[in-house]
Design an enzyme around this catalytic site. Structure first.
Site, PDB file in Angstrom:
ATOM      1  N   THR A   1       1.059  -1.317  -0.022  1.00 57.94           N
ATOM      2  CA  THR A   1      -0.078   0.029   0.202  1.00 57.94           C
ATOM      3  C   THR A   1       1.064   1.445  -0.188  1.00 57.94           C
ATOM      4  O   THR A   1       2.274   1.146   0.363  1.00 57.94           O
ATOM      5  CB  THR A   1      -1.168   0.028   1.275  1.00 57.94           C
ATOM      6  OG1 THR A   1      -0.002   0.108   2.489  1.00 57.94           O
ATOM      7  CG2 THR A   1      -1.680  -1.103   1.263  1.00 57.94           C
ATOM      8  N   GLY A   2       0.325   2.430  -0.484  1.00 59.27           N
ATOM      9  CA  GLY A   2       1.149   3.548  -0.580  1.00 59.27           C
ATOM     10  C   GLY A   2       2.184   3.264  -1.767  1.00 59.27           C
ATOM     11  O   GLY A   2       3.334   3.805  -1.527  1.00 59.27           O
ATOM     12  N   ALA A   3       1.861   2.588  -2.810  1.00 60.93           N
ATOM     13  CA  ALA A   3       3.068   2.366  -3.709  1.00 60.93           C
ATOM     14  C   ALA A   3       3.390   3.151  -4.715  1.00 60.93           C
ATOM     15  O   ALA A   3       4.323   3.189  -5.514  1.00 60.93           O
ATOM     16  CB  ALA A   3       2.634   0.908  -4.129  1.00 60.93           C
ATOM     17  N   SER A   4       2.753   4.340  -4.714  1.00 63.17           N
ATOM     18  CA  SER A   4       2.915   5.409  -5.885  1.00 63.17           C
ATOM     19  C   SER A   4       4.210   6.232  -5.715  1.00 63.17           C
ATOM     20  O   SER A   4       4.764   6.794  -6.685  1.00 63.17           O
ATOM     21  CB  SER A   4       1.631   6.241  -5.949  1.00 63.17           C
ATOM     22  OG  SER A   4       1.285   6.802  -4.842  1.00 63.17           O
TER      23      SER A   4
ATOM     24  N   GLY B   1       7.641   7.351  -2.811  1.00 69.30           N
ATOM     25  CA  GLY B   1       8.414   7.032  -1.333  1.00 69.30           C
ATOM     26  C   GLY B   1       8.889   5.416  -1.479  1.00 69.30           C
ATOM     27  O   GLY B   1       9.277   4.874  -2.200  1.00 69.30           O
ATOM     28  N   ILE B   2       8.600   5.277   0.049  1.00 67.54           N
ATOM     29  CA  ILE B   2       9.029   3.935   0.276  1.00 67.54           C
ATOM     30  C   ILE B   2       8.372   2.827  -0.066  1.00 67.54           C
ATOM     31  O   ILE B   2       8.923   1.836  -0.652  1.00 67.54           O
ATOM     32  CB  ILE B   2       9.022   3.754   1.916  1.00 67.54           C
ATOM     33  CG1 ILE B   2       9.545   5.101   2.634  1.00 67.54           C
ATOM     34  CG2 ILE B   2       9.210   2.440   2.559  1.00 67.54           C
ATOM     35  CD1 ILE B   2       9.340   4.773   4.100  1.00 67.54           C
TER      36      ILE B   2
ATOM     37  N   TYR C   1      -1.215  12.275  14.248  1.00 63.87           N
ATOM     38  CA  TYR C   1      -0.247  11.193  13.717  1.00 63.87           C
ATOM     39  C   TYR C   1       0.168  10.186  14.642  1.00 63.87           C
ATOM     40  O   TYR C   1      -0.090   9.046  14.493  1.00 63.87           O
ATOM     41  CB  TYR C   1       1.018  11.755  12.918  1.00 63.87           C
ATOM     42  CG  TYR C   1       1.846  10.943  12.522  1.00 63.87           C
ATOM     43  CD1 TYR C   1       1.607  10.339  11.275  1.00 63.87           C
ATOM     44  CD2 TYR C   1       3.287  10.703  13.046  1.00 63.87           C
ATOM     45  CE1 TYR C   1       2.518   9.435  10.563  1.00 63.87           C
ATOM     46  CE2 TYR C   1       4.161   9.661  12.329  1.00 63.87           C
ATOM     47  CZ  TYR C   1       3.546   9.152  11.261  1.00 63.87           C
ATOM     48  OH  TYR C   1       4.516   8.281  10.625  1.00 63.87           O
TER      49      TYR C   1
END
Length: 289
Positions: free
Chosen positions: A45-48, A50-51, A191
């Site tokens: 996830t969040g693969a578009s 950065g990490i 956060y």
């Protein structure tokens, strides 16, 4: 004086040295990583950016069949095209992790199309740094961080865990933050609370699913210089590069430790536990509007 390295990365040498001293990373052996991911379904996830992007590329290069999840189809397709150009396999699943119905559709769609998910890298995250007196009329700051950092991942795992447990195979990597282990910091309430919530949830669930051979790794990531951290001025603070952080993700998958944390964090955590009242008073004295 800060010097710029000759390799053109633009990263000051003094920061590179400080990062290596404070945050040494583990680079997994290529053979070990390949044996864990080759031919397996790896959801990031969040693969578009950065990490997540860097991790997906390395996992695909090691033979993993990578499932890319983020909000933007266009960005994901660019990542997938890059992976394909390097000989890897990637599938694109645009999903908003704050939309719980969409998250459930994602999980069920993956099971229908691929049969199972072997590895989940929970990397998508939302960071907000804002003082409480600027948040009185911004309740959405708290709901959107809790949705991305806690409720979305929980919803996804509630869909995928039955299959992992039935197959007696699965590994979950959570990109947490070293701040979870430290005294609460001013301006990071939204956060910190959301990341702590999922950290506790996953560690609790881990005790229940371990008998079914489903394992977890919590990475208590230090500062990583990404576009998410860019709005806060961390230019003078040493931190990991995206490449170094993605090495930790690959190490988590290859070695499957229960947790990965900066070497110095246990000492700081022990100190804060012993001096909780004094640490809190220090934060209060240090905070200025």
């Amino acid at each position: 004086m800060n010097e710029t390295p000759a390799n053109g990365s633009g990263r000051p040498i003094i920061e590179r040295i400080a990062s290596r001293l404070l945050y040494p990373t583990s680079r997994p052996r290529e053979k070990s990583l390949r044996s864990e991911v080759s031919g397996r379904i790896v959801l990031v996830t969040g693969a578009s950016h950065g990490i997540g992007k860097a991790s997906a590329r390395k996992l695909a290069a090691a033979g993993g069949i990578v499932v890319l999840v983020a909000r933007s189809r266009e960005d994901l397709e660019q990542v997938a095209a890059g992976i394909a150009a390097e000989g890897g396999i990637a599938h694109v699943y645009p999903t908003d992790m704050t939309d719980m119905d969409a998250v459930e559709r994602l999980g069920r769609g993956l099971l229908d199309e691929h049969g199972h998910v072997d590895i989940l890298v929970n990397n998508a995250g939302k960071s907000i740094r804002r003082s409480i007196d600027e948040s009185y009329d911004r309740f959405h700051d708290f709901t959107r961080t809790i949705d991305v950092n806690y409720l979305g991942p929980v919803k996804l795992l509630l869909t995928l865990l039955p299959s992992m447990r039935e197959r007696r195979q699965g590994h979950i990597v959570n990109i947490s933050t070293w701040g979870v282990m430290m005294p609460p910091a001013p301006r990071w309430a939204a956060y910190g609370a959301s990341k702590t919530a999922f950290d506790v949830w996953l560690r609790s669930v881990a005790a229940e699913i371990s008998a079914d051979k489903v394992t977890t790794t919590s990475i208590y990531m230090p500062l990583v210089h990404t576009r998410m951290s860019a709005p806060t001025d961390f230019s003078r603070v040493p931190g990991l590069t995206v490449d170094e952080a993605s090495d930790l993700v690959c190490h988590a998958i290859a070695a499957k430790p229960r947790e990965i944390a900066p070497w110095w964090s246990p000492g700081v955590q022990a100190w804060s536990d012993l001096t909780r009242g004094r640490a809190q008073r220090f934060m209060e004295r240090s905070f200025r509007r």
